[in-house]
Design a protein around this motif. Structure first.
Motif, PDB file in Angstrom:
ATOM      1  N   ASN A  53      -6.483  12.647 -19.479  1.00  0.00           N
ATOM      2  CA  ASN A  53      -7.488  13.180 -20.295  1.00  0.00           C
ATOM      3  C   ASN A  53      -8.471  12.713 -20.364  1.00  0.00           C
ATOM      4  O   ASN A  53      -9.769  13.343 -20.980  1.00  0.00           O
ATOM      5  CB  ASN A  53      -6.544  13.366 -21.663  1.00  0.00           C
ATOM      6  N   ASN A  54      -8.618  11.958 -19.014  1.00  0.00           N
ATOM      7  CA  ASN A  54     -10.134  11.678 -18.533  1.00  0.00           C
ATOM      8  C   ASN A  54     -10.252  11.536 -17.419  1.00  0.00           C
ATOM      9  O   ASN A  54     -10.840  10.879 -16.797  1.00  0.00           O
ATOM     10  CB  ASN A  54     -11.173  10.083 -19.498  1.00  0.00           C
ATOM     11  N   ARG A  61     -12.722  17.683 -14.789  1.00  0.00           N
ATOM     12  CA  ARG A  61     -13.217  17.515 -16.481  1.00  0.00           C
ATOM     13  C   ARG A  61     -12.881  19.504 -16.826  1.00  0.00           C
ATOM     14  O   ARG A  61     -12.296  19.403 -17.837  1.00  0.00           O
ATOM     15  CB  ARG A  61     -14.630  16.567 -16.483  1.00  0.00           C
ATOM     16  N   ASP A  96     -17.199  17.636 -22.927  1.00  0.00           N
ATOM     17  CA  ASP A  96     -16.863  16.748 -23.121  1.00  0.00           C
ATOM     18  C   ASP A  96     -16.007  16.995 -24.076  1.00  0.00           C
ATOM     19  O   ASP A  96     -14.855  16.156 -24.709  1.00  0.00           O
ATOM     20  CB  ASP A  96     -17.723  16.032 -23.308  1.00  0.00           C
ATOM     21  N   LEU A  99     -12.202  17.556 -23.755  1.00  0.00           N
ATOM     22  CA  LEU A  99     -11.910  16.479 -23.319  1.00  0.00           C
ATOM     23  C   LEU A  99     -11.376  14.970 -24.972  1.00  0.00           C
ATOM     24  O   LEU A  99     -10.981  14.423 -25.100  1.00  0.00           O
ATOM     25  CB  LEU A  99     -12.348  15.808 -22.311  1.00  0.00           C
ATOM     26  N   GLN A 100     -12.455  14.674 -25.197  1.00  0.00           N
ATOM     27  CA  GLN A 100     -12.605  14.138 -26.974  1.00  0.00           C
ATOM     28  C   GLN A 100     -11.381  13.853 -27.893  1.00  0.00           C
ATOM     29  O   GLN A 100     -10.834  13.718 -28.119  1.00  0.00           O
ATOM     30  CB  GLN A 100     -13.650  13.823 -27.317  1.00  0.00           C
ATOM     31  N   GLN A 103      -8.285  13.948 -26.253  1.00  0.00           N
ATOM     32  CA  GLN A 103      -8.638  11.872 -26.432  1.00  0.00           C
ATOM     33  C   GLN A 103      -7.322  11.615 -27.126  1.00  0.00           C
ATOM     34  O   GLN A 103      -6.396  10.984 -27.936  1.00  0.00           O
ATOM     35  CB  GLN A 103      -9.119  11.890 -25.467  1.00  0.00           C
TER      36      GLN A 103
END
Length: 122
Positions: A53-54, A61, A96, A99-100, A103
């Motif tokens: 996930n990063n 990404r 992002d 993705l955050q 995560q």
């Protein structure tokens, strides 16, 4: 293994009987289907994959964030309810945020590596 030998004097013959006693051993699964069923029965629904996930590259990404846009719980965690809006934001160069959210929902044994339930409600 047990071996029994019987000798009769009258006929002068020898009869040997061999019988095997085997204990139940845990066998190794040789087919991928059997291994998958064992994995699923143990509670691992990841499909045998590990998810990052990063990702390090921008293309990676974006790909991972686009996958996140398809998952309801990830969109809810990111605060976006519409998949189209999420996709447009990712393709616009901002992966992002997704993705955050992914995560925060990271779950190695869940489908796609993301928990089906959100951690926070927005």
């Amino acid at each position: 293994t047990t071996t029994t030998t019987t000798t009769t004097a009258a006929a002068a013959t020898t009869t040997t009987t061999t019988s095997s006693t085997s204990s139940f051993l845990l066998s190794k699964s040789y087919s991928s289907n059997a291994r998958n069923m064992e994995r699923i029965n143990s509670g691992d629904y990841s499909g045998g994959s590990s998810y990052d996930n990063n990702p390090s590259t921008m293309a990676g990404r974006k790909r991972r964030a686009m996958q996140g846009c398809k998952i309801d719980s990830a969109r809810q965690e990111a605060g976006i309810m519409n998949e189209l809006e999420c996709n447009q934001r990712v393709l616009g160069g901002d992966p992002d945020f997704m993705l955050q959210a992914m995560q925060r929902l990271e779950c190695p044994t869940c489908p796609f590596g993301v928990s089906p339930t959100t951690t926070t409600r927005k």
